[in-house]
Structure formats: structure tokens, C-alpha cells
Scaffold this motif. Sequence first.
Motif, short mmCIF file in Angstrom:
data_model
loop_
_atom_site.label_atom_id
_atom_site.label_comp_id
_atom_site.label_asym_id
_atom_site.label_seq_id
_atom_site.Cartn_x
_atom_site.Cartn_y
_atom_site.Cartn_z
N ASN A 395 42.15 8.96 42.27
CA ASN A 395 41.86 7.58 41.90
C ASN A 395 40.40 7.46 41.49
O ASN A 395 39.51 7.98 42.18
CB ASN A 395 42.17 6.63 43.05
CG ASN A 395 42.17 5.17 42.62
OD1 ASN A 395 41.13 4.60 42.30
ND2 ASN A 395 43.34 4.57 42.61
N TYR A 397 38.71 4.59 41.16
CA TYR A 397 38.05 3.41 41.71
C TYR A 397 37.70 3.54 43.18
O TYR A 397 36.77 2.87 43.65
CB TYR A 397 38.94 2.17 41.53
CG TYR A 397 39.21 1.78 40.11
CD1 TYR A 397 38.45 2.29 39.05
CD2 TYR A 397 40.23 0.89 39.79
CE1 TYR A 397 38.70 1.92 37.75
CE2 TYR A 397 40.48 0.51 38.49
CZ TYR A 397 39.72 1.02 37.46
OH TYR A 397 39.97 0.65 36.16
N TYR A 398 38.44 4.36 43.91
CA TYR A 398 38.26 4.41 45.36
C TYR A 398 38.24 5.84 45.88
O TYR A 398 38.90 6.73 45.34
CB TYR A 398 39.41 3.68 46.08
CG TYR A 398 39.54 2.23 45.74
CD1 TYR A 398 38.67 1.28 46.27
CD2 TYR A 398 40.55 1.80 44.87
CE1 TYR A 398 38.81 -0.06 45.96
CE2 TYR A 398 40.68 0.46 44.54
CZ TYR A 398 39.81 -0.47 45.09
OH TYR A 398 39.94 -1.80 44.78
N ASP A 400 39.85 7.44 48.81
CA ASP A 400 40.95 7.07 49.70
C ASP A 400 40.91 7.88 50.99
O ASP A 400 40.60 9.07 50.99
CB ASP A 400 42.30 7.33 49.02
CG ASP A 400 42.70 6.17 48.12
OD1 ASP A 400 42.38 5.03 48.46
OD2 ASP A 400 43.33 6.43 47.08
N ASN A 404 41.10 3.37 54.93
CA ASN A 404 40.13 2.57 54.18
C ASN A 404 40.12 3.01 52.71
O ASN A 404 40.51 4.13 52.38
CB ASN A 404 38.73 2.73 54.77
CG ASN A 404 37.75 1.72 54.23
OD1 ASN A 404 38.16 0.66 53.77
ND2 ASN A 404 36.47 2.03 54.28
N LYS A 405 39.64 2.11 51.84
CA LYS A 405 39.38 2.43 50.44
C LYS A 405 37.91 2.11 50.18
O LYS A 405 37.51 0.95 50.21
CB LYS A 405 40.26 1.60 49.52
CG LYS A 405 41.70 2.05 49.45
CD LYS A 405 42.45 1.25 48.38
CE LYS A 405 43.86 1.78 48.18
NZ LYS A 405 44.57 1.04 47.11
N THR A 406 37.14 3.15 49.91
CA THR A 406 35.72 2.96 49.64
C THR A 406 35.49 2.91 48.14
O THR A 406 35.78 3.88 47.43
CB THR A 406 34.89 4.11 50.24
OG1 THR A 406 35.15 4.18 51.65
CG2 THR A 406 33.40 3.88 49.99
N PRO A 407 34.97 1.80 47.60
CA PRO A 407 34.76 1.70 46.14
C PRO A 407 33.77 2.73 45.64
O PRO A 407 32.75 3.01 46.28
CB PRO A 407 34.22 0.27 45.96
CG PRO A 407 34.64 -0.47 47.19
CD PRO A 407 34.63 0.54 48.30
N ARG A 408 34.06 3.31 44.48
CA ARG A 408 33.13 4.25 43.85
C ARG A 408 32.05 3.47 43.10
O ARG A 408 32.37 2.57 42.32
CB ARG A 408 33.87 5.18 42.89
CG ARG A 408 34.88 6.09 43.54
CD ARG A 408 35.46 7.05 42.50
NE ARG A 408 36.60 7.78 43.02
CZ ARG A 408 36.52 8.93 43.70
NH1 ARG A 408 35.34 9.46 43.93
NH2 ARG A 408 37.61 9.54 44.13
N THR A 421 30.40 -1.49 40.54
CA THR A 421 31.32 -0.39 40.80
C THR A 421 32.05 0.00 39.52
O THR A 421 32.06 -0.75 38.53
CB THR A 421 32.35 -0.78 41.86
OG1 THR A 421 33.22 -1.80 41.33
CG2 THR A 421 31.68 -1.28 43.13
N GLN A 423 35.25 0.17 39.20
CA GLN A 423 36.36 -0.76 39.04
C GLN A 423 35.91 -2.05 38.36
O GLN A 423 36.58 -2.55 37.45
CB GLN A 423 36.97 -1.10 40.40
CG GLN A 423 38.17 -2.03 40.30
CD GLN A 423 38.68 -2.51 41.64
OE1 GLN A 423 37.90 -3.00 42.47
NE2 GLN A 423 39.96 -2.35 41.90
N THR A 467 44.52 -0.19 38.38
CA THR A 467 44.52 0.43 39.71
C THR A 467 43.57 1.61 39.84
O THR A 467 43.19 1.97 40.94
CB THR A 467 45.93 0.92 40.05
OG1 THR A 467 46.30 1.99 39.16
CG2 THR A 467 46.94 -0.20 39.94
#
Length: 590
Positions: A395, A397-398, A400, A404-408, A421, A423, A467
Motif C-alpha cells: 500500500n 498510503y499506509y 500496515d 494500526n495504519k501509519t500514513p506515509r 501525506t 494520500q 485506497t
Amino acid sequence: MQLKRCLDNLSPLFLLIFVVVVGSCSSKEQPNTPPPKPVLNFGISIDKKFVDGPFDGRILLVIAKTNDPEPRFQISDGPSSQMIFGITVDQLQAGTEVVIDSSVFGYPIQSIKNIPPGDYYIQGFLNKYTTFNLANGHTVKLHMDQGEGQQWASSPKNLFSTPQKVTINPATGGNFKISLTNEIPPIPDPVDTKYIKHVKIESKLLSEFWGRPMYLGANILLPHDWDKQPDARYPLMIFHGHFPYTFGGFSETPPDPNLKPDYSERFKIEGYNKIVQQEAYDLYKQWTGPRFPRYIAIEIQHQNPYYDDSYAVNSANLGPYGDAITYELLPYIEEQFNGIGEGWGRFLYGGSTGGWEALAAQVFYPDEYNGCFAACPDPIDFRAYTVVNLYEDENAYYLDNDYNKTPRPGHRDYLGHVQSTIQESNHKELVIGGRESRSGDQWDIWQAVYSPTGANGYPRPIWDKMTGVIDKEVANYWKENYDLSHIMKRDWAKIGKKLEGKVNIYCGDMDNYYLNNAVYLAEEFLESTTDPYYGGEVDYGDRAEHCWNGDHENPNYISRLRYNTMYLPKIKERLRKTKPRGFKLINWGI
């Protein structure tokens, strides 16, 4: 019947009481009908005075807290961006209303139902599309550049409304009417001067691909007294980068003593406009000096229906821009203005997009150029596509994990503070251009250049724009065709000797877009080369942001204004080693 007989025997007064009581009980048992929920929407239509329709394009609604500048100029990455919502339209008739309601996706707020109550300026916009019947058999609709460098908010012939101040409260609803009554006027052609010329040619290669006449242009800075020495031949310095209206950074006029100093938010400097004027005049004085090396400097105009430049390579979606530039445009310029006309007399330089283009042109056309100076290049190794490994990450954007999902991050300052970010930037482009890579912005052009063509005729997405899920098949296509680090490694046995001494890369180690990460990986390969060793230079600026270009003595806000002269000592050494014996170059001392 029994009930009727009983009622007939009751007195009139008792019957009246019975009816009232029963009716009251009956009404209480009926459910209350809820009042209709307030509806918020914006109806956008094209004024009927525009008779050149029907129109294809993207209807945009921009909502901003201020009208300075107009809302259409306030959309950006990061926390200062105002709100925008978009819908694609086909064959829209003037006077027909397009409704932006809560179902329409927006940025940075995803729905109008979530707009904080308050006073705003609203503006409608139409980014017009042109139909192209491509040589690959597909038909696509894209915005045709109108001389502005693929900037939707300022592109001539696009339509917009006069901003209006309104009060918005999703809780109370409202139906706002917006009419597109204005058309952006044409942009005048730049004016030639003694030293600066502008050329434009129709490209046979590009016209065949796009199914209509397509052009390439260049802004040219000519050597001092070039026309007085008709037998002289000059090296060609190709400054790659974003769309240039005219040749920048050169002025025959001294700085304006009455110029009011402005403030550069990027560099935190008062009076940066004065610095820019002084540097441009200083270049003129150098350029006309008696001992200054004589050469031709050019900036290429290769804006196209996807972006403000083509990335100077052949592409399934943009067409053969690499070949068109190398084999059509450059020979034309060299013939017109006494260029050497051979690969040993051409050099490439540029920063950011221009840095990628300089390196890519050198790698894909190793015999046609004699050296590149790639500053802060866009990702040259897709294991570090900014902060995404396209081959291993799932992914974009994150990060994983199980919980948790940490935004890039997408943009940082030199201290590592994150302003946006990946995203957020991609969602902004999704609103402006939809899913077909039509935003005219950064992530969409990378996708348009590097991707195969999809079944719908548009670039096949590298990841789902909503996504962030990465398409590994597309990633592998990118790797084999445009991952410059991978291509050099894969093909070193064939191209290594042709690239020896020609590859030079510079980047700040705190580049705002994390571009240094890919440079590290490319450097690892280059330093491992043998037979031959690559023989160039890779260098980093300590805590330097985008776009550091190899200057350790001056701050970036100065060195970025000196691209046209800063690599001359290295170019001189390269010419000394490679020019044909007996070939005289004016003022080069070799």
C-alpha cells in the motif's frame, strides 16, 4: 352490526364524547412524520453566451475562506489548501445544471456535508477537454494546453465564475447557484530579443501519435556575437525542467531600484525578488564578457495533454517525446543557430523533474549526449518512489500492521516536520482530474509517463487512487522501462562504456520529497561498477532541502538561480577529454 345498534341507542351527548375520545386516542397512535432533512448542494451551470459547446471536461467547485487570491488559485498540498470538489462531464450543454452534493468526493474535506459552518467564497470552474484519436486505436479526452504549461486554473478558454461570498451551514442546508460567466483570455507569445529567441516546430512523430498537429518549442539563449562568426560552432546546454514561458534568469536590464521587496515563504527571505533580478543581470554581464565560454543554452517547451512537460522519454501514453526532442527539435535548433550537432557537443542539466529528465535522456540516448548533471531528481529508483517501495510494499498510503495504519509522509521540511501525506496529495489529484490521470499534477504525470495504457485508453494506475493498494503488474512494467537505477544495472554491459564519466547526481539529504532515498540506491550501484567504473559524481548537501544542486558554497536560494553557469568547469573538463582534435571552441581555452 352489533356495534352499530349499540351506538344507535346512545344519547347524542355521549356519542359526541365517544367520538372525541376515540379520535384522540387514534391520532396519538399514528407515528409522527419527521421533517425533511436539510439539503446542501451547489448547482453549477455554463452561461448560455458560450455557444462553442457542448463541453467535455471537469466541473470543479472551489470553496475558500478568502478571495485573495481567487479560490481557484488556493488549492495545494499541505495545511493551507482550501476545499475543492469535482465531477467529470461529457457533452454538457450551456445552461444545464451540474449538482455538487454530499456524494461528490472532495479534498481536503471529502464531502460538503462536513464543511465547518461559516462564511466562504465559492467559485465554479470548467477545465475543458479535447478529444484525441490516438494512433494506438484509443480515444481519450484530455485538456489541451493553451500556452500556459498545463495549469488548469489559468489555462486560456477554461470557464469560471466570479467568486461570491456565502454563508454555509450543512445543518441548515442551502441550494447555491453558480454560473460560469468568464473565460480565461489567451496568453500572448513571448517576444524575441537580441539574445533570447523562441522556436516552435510541428513534430511529425508526436502528431502521428496524437492524431492531430502537436508541437515542440524551445527558449534559446544565444552566444554573444554568434551571428558575427558564421563559421563558429557552439556546444548545446539543455536545461530540462517544467514548462518555461520564456528563457528565465537572464536580463539585459539592471535591477529596478524602486522594486518593492517581497517575502519568500519558501526561503524565509525578505526581498527575494530583488535577488532574482540581480542574478539575472549578473548572468547577462557574464554572458557578454570577453572571456566567457560561448555556448547555446536552451529550455525545452514540451507541455502536453497530461502535464507541463513530457519527462523527455518515449511513453505508451504520451507518445515518443524522447525521440522527438532528440531527433527532431535539437537538430533543428543546432542547424538554425550554429550548434555543433553531434553528441559530444550536447550536455544536459536540470533539477527535480529536470534532474530526472537529464539522467533519463543520458541513459536512453547515451551516444547523443556527453554528460548530465541531475540535481534533486525525481525518483530514479522505484524501490524508493519517495518513501514507497513499489516492488515490496502493498500500500502506498499506509504502513500496515495488525493494529494500526501509519500514513506515509509526502512532504517534510529540513527538520523532518511533515506538511502533507502521499494520500492527501493523491486525493487532491483525484478530485481535480478523476481516475484517468488528468489532474495535470505530479503523481498523475509519473503514472502517465511510466504506465502501460489501460483498457480505457488512459494510463493504467500504479495504485488505486482512493485506497493506495499497489498494482504489482504495473510496478514491474515501471521497473523494466523507467526505473533508471535498475536499467543502468541491467544494461551496464551494453551502455556502461557509453556512460563513463557522464553521470553526475546531486541531492540534499533532507530533500522535501525524500528524493535522496532513491539517489542512495542508485549511488550504491554506480559505485559498484567495473569495466568501466562509472567515473562520475554523486554528492549530497547537508540538511539541504529540495532542490540542492551541488553547490556547497551558496545557499539553495542563490545556487538555484545559477544552473546555466554552475556546471561549466565540469563541462570544460569533459570537452577537453572528448572533443575531436583540432576542433576550436570559442573562449573555452581548450
